[in-house]
Write an enzyme that holds these catalytic residues in place. Structure first.
Site, PDB file in Angstrom:
ATOM      1  N   CYS A  96       0.852  -1.202   0.000  1.00  0.00           N
ATOM      2  CA  CYS A  96       0.000   0.000   0.000  1.00  0.00           C
ATOM      3  C   CYS A  96       0.887   1.253   0.000  1.00  0.00           C
ATOM      4  O   CYS A  96       1.727   1.423   0.880  1.00  0.00           O
ATOM      5  CB  CYS A  96      -0.932   0.014   1.202  1.00  0.00           C
ATOM      6  SG  CYS A  96      -1.966   1.502   1.226  1.00  0.00           S
ATOM      7  N   LYS A 135       1.730  -9.394  -0.160  1.00  0.00           N
ATOM      8  CA  LYS A 135       1.418  -8.687  -1.414  1.00  0.00           C
ATOM      9  C   LYS A 135       2.393  -7.531  -1.519  1.00  0.00           C
ATOM     10  O   LYS A 135       2.378  -6.632  -0.679  1.00  0.00           O
ATOM     11  CB  LYS A 135      -0.030  -8.213  -1.423  1.00  0.00           C
ATOM     12  CG  LYS A 135      -0.433  -7.539  -2.724  1.00  0.00           C
ATOM     13  CD  LYS A 135      -1.948  -7.536  -2.873  1.00  0.00           C
ATOM     14  CE  LYS A 135      -2.419  -6.777  -4.106  1.00  0.00           C
ATOM     15  NZ  LYS A 135      -2.396  -5.326  -3.925  1.00  0.00           N
ATOM     16  N   GLY A 197      -1.709  -6.545 -11.911  1.00  0.00           N
ATOM     17  CA  GLY A 197      -1.503  -5.240 -12.528  1.00  0.00           C
ATOM     18  C   GLY A 197      -1.982  -5.179 -13.956  1.00  0.00           C
ATOM     19  O   GLY A 197      -1.484  -5.887 -14.819  1.00  0.00           O
ATOM     20  N   GLY A 220      -7.993  -6.492 -10.193  1.00  0.00           N
ATOM     21  CA  GLY A 220      -8.405  -5.388  -9.320  1.00  0.00           C
ATOM     22  C   GLY A 220      -9.404  -4.481 -10.004  1.00  0.00           C
ATOM     23  O   GLY A 220     -10.582  -4.820 -10.135  1.00  0.00           O
TER      24      GLY A 220
HETATM   25  C1  LIG Z   1      -9.865   1.326  -4.731  1.00  0.00           C
HETATM   26  C2  LIG Z   1      -8.645   0.481  -4.508  1.00  0.00           C
HETATM   27  C3  LIG Z   1      -8.363   0.007  -3.240  1.00  0.00           C
HETATM   28  C4  LIG Z   1      -7.236  -0.792  -3.017  1.00  0.00           C
HETATM   29  N1  LIG Z   1      -7.016  -1.285  -1.766  1.00  0.00           N
HETATM   30  C5  LIG Z   1      -6.014  -2.187  -1.574  1.00  0.00           C
HETATM   31  C6  LIG Z   1      -5.864  -2.846  -0.329  1.00  0.00           C
HETATM   32  O1  LIG Z   1      -6.640  -2.642   0.618  1.00  0.00           O
HETATM   33  N2  LIG Z   1      -4.843  -3.726  -0.203  1.00  0.00           N
HETATM   34  C7  LIG Z   1      -3.965  -3.990  -1.235  1.00  0.00           C
HETATM   35  O2  LIG Z   1      -3.053  -4.791  -1.070  1.00  0.00           O
HETATM   36  N3  LIG Z   1      -4.093  -3.390  -2.411  1.00  0.00           N
HETATM   37  C8  LIG Z   1      -5.104  -2.517  -2.617  1.00  0.00           C
HETATM   38  N4  LIG Z   1      -5.292  -1.973  -3.844  1.00  0.00           N
HETATM   39  C9  LIG Z   1      -4.403  -2.390  -4.957  1.00  0.00           C
HETATM   40  C10 LIG Z   1      -5.008  -3.580  -5.706  1.00  0.00           C
HETATM   41  O3  LIG Z   1      -5.110  -4.715  -4.872  1.00  0.00           O
HETATM   42  C11 LIG Z   1      -4.152  -3.930  -6.948  1.00  0.00           C
HETATM   43  O4  LIG Z   1      -2.865  -4.297  -6.501  1.00  0.00           O
HETATM   44  C12 LIG Z   1      -4.003  -2.772  -7.919  1.00  0.00           C
HETATM   45  O5  LIG Z   1      -5.252  -2.138  -8.148  1.00  0.00           O
HETATM   46  C13 LIG Z   1      -3.403  -3.242  -9.253  1.00  0.00           C
HETATM   47  O6  LIG Z   1      -4.234  -4.177  -9.877  1.00  0.00           O
HETATM   48  P1  LIG Z   1      -5.193  -3.731 -11.123  1.00  0.00           P
HETATM   49  O7  LIG Z   1      -4.300  -3.081 -12.152  1.00  0.00           O
HETATM   50  O8  LIG Z   1      -5.813  -5.009 -11.584  1.00  0.00           O
HETATM   51  O9  LIG Z   1      -6.181  -2.745 -10.568  1.00  0.00           O
HETATM   52  C14 LIG Z   1      -6.378  -1.128  -4.083  1.00  0.00           C
HETATM   53  C15 LIG Z   1      -6.665  -0.647  -5.364  1.00  0.00           C
HETATM   54  C16 LIG Z   1      -7.776   0.140  -5.584  1.00  0.00           C
HETATM   55  C17 LIG Z   1      -8.071   0.625  -6.989  1.00  0.00           C
END
Ligand SMILES: Cc1cc2nc3c(=O)[nH]c(=O)nc-3n(C[C@H](O)[C@H](O)[C@H](O)COP(=O)(O)O)c2cc1C
Length: 313
Positions: A96, A135, A197, A220
């Site tokens: 995060c 993660k 990602g 995500g």
């Molecule tokens: C609204 C939002 C909230 C997120 N909250 C978390 C979280 O609580 N814990 C975490 O490890 N990653 C969090 N992420 C990151 C996602 O788990 C993921 O790693 C990131 O969005 C990349 O994946 P994507 O390209 O498929 O969106 C969050 C992402 C978004 C967009």
């Protein structure tokens, strides 16, 4: 040790992947879900709101409880609590990038401090029978890319799985995710690596699995308002064609079911407020949705929300 039921995993997303969202994702076939990130300190201090994020009893499917923290003793207590709550896996948030989190040495800040990271993972792995995952990101910043080093530490300290998001913490969500770092981690450890990602289309998952050799993919933002991405990804990974895109009626039906679940689990006042963003994600790109969005932003009840959707028909 079975960690996921299939290769399509729902990403933990704060403010999004609550009980209602996980139920929707499971219905669409996801192989593992995660809670929103949960503060280990909040669990330690018995904070009611924090603990409500771990309300996972009786949920179908495999569920990872994701915690964030950096103090070994507090992590141990949180890990045991996640186990008692019914999680099937415990994940340590080490990616995060939010300053509110990293300024306390939590989240991605752990990647800047490998010895502290090692303490946290060891504490978690020795306190629970659950498999522990981490993660991580590519690194803290472009001049500190250390996903491989961190992944090796995680494995040595007892982690059973590693998820890699191919961006640095400094990059946040900007730019393109670098899948090559996922490949490097895959070839450096002997535990399953989950790639994450920029999976927005079903074929992206197939490409990520092929390019990186990862054991599973984590979806995500692509799933926001679009749980069909889970179903279609599964189809494509099974060598089938993606399903037909949902028509307007199907979209509304699923959106209202999802919103109904939010109301069921959180009550109408909170449920509808939280449903507004989901409603807008579901109608994104639908002709005539701009006017409806403004009405959705003001909806107070389930009935009012349902009427907003009807305006699209
Ligand atoms: C609204 C939002 C909230 C997120 N909250 C978390 C979280 O609580 N814990 C975490 O490890 N990653 C969090 N992420 C990151 C996602 O788990 C993921 O790693 C990131 O969005 C990349 O994946 P994507 O390209 O498929 O969106 C969050 C992402 C978004 C967009």
């Amino acid at each position: 040790m079975k960690l996921f039921d299939n290769k399509v995993i729902l990403a933990p997303m704060a403010g999004v992947t609550d009980k209602a969202f996980r139920e929707v994702a499971v219905k669409f076939g996801v192989g593992l879900t995660f809670t929103e990130m949960v503060s280990a300190k909040g669990i330690y201090y018995n904070d009611k709101k924090t603990k409500s994020l771990l309300d996972i009893k009786d949920e179908k499917g495999r569920i990872g409880a994701q915690i964030f923290g950096h103090e070994a003793q507090i992590i141990s207590i949180a890990a045991r609590c996640a186990e008692e709550c019914g999680a099937t896996l415990l994940d340590i948030n080490s990616g995060c990038p939010t300053p509110k989190v990293t300024k306390n040495n939590d989240g991605a800040a752990l990647m800047k401090n490998p010895s502290l990271f090692a303490e946290v993972v060891s504490a978690a792995a020795s306190s629970t029978k659950l498999p522990v995952s981490v993660k991580i990101r590519k690194g803290w910043s472009d001049d500190n890319i250390n996903a491989v080093e961190i992944a090796k530490i995680a494995e040595r300290c007892g982690a059973s799985m590693i998820t890699v998001h191919g961006r640095t913490a400094a990059a946040g969500y900007s730019g393109k995710a670098d899948w090559s770092i996922i490949k490097k981690v895959v070839s450096s450890v002997n535990i399953p690596v989950v790639g994450n990602g920029d999976i927005f289309k079903p074929h992206h998952s197939k490409a990520m699995l092929k390019e990186t050799g990862c054991a599973a993919v984590m979806l995500g933002r692509g799933v926001l308002g679009n749980p069909w991405l889970i179903r279609d990804t599964l189809f494509v990974l099974e060598g089938k064609e993606p399903g037909p895109p949902p028509g307007l009626h199907e979209k509304i039906e699923v959106a209202l079911w999802h919103i109904g679940l939010l109301v069921k689990y959180k009550g109408e006042y909170i449920g509808i407020r939280e449903a507004r963003k989901h409603a807008m994600w579901y109608i994104k790109g639908i002709p005539g949705s701009a006017r409806v969005r403004n009405l959705m932003a003001k909806a107070q009840t389930y009935e009012e929300m349902a009427k907003c959707f009807e305006l699209l028909l």
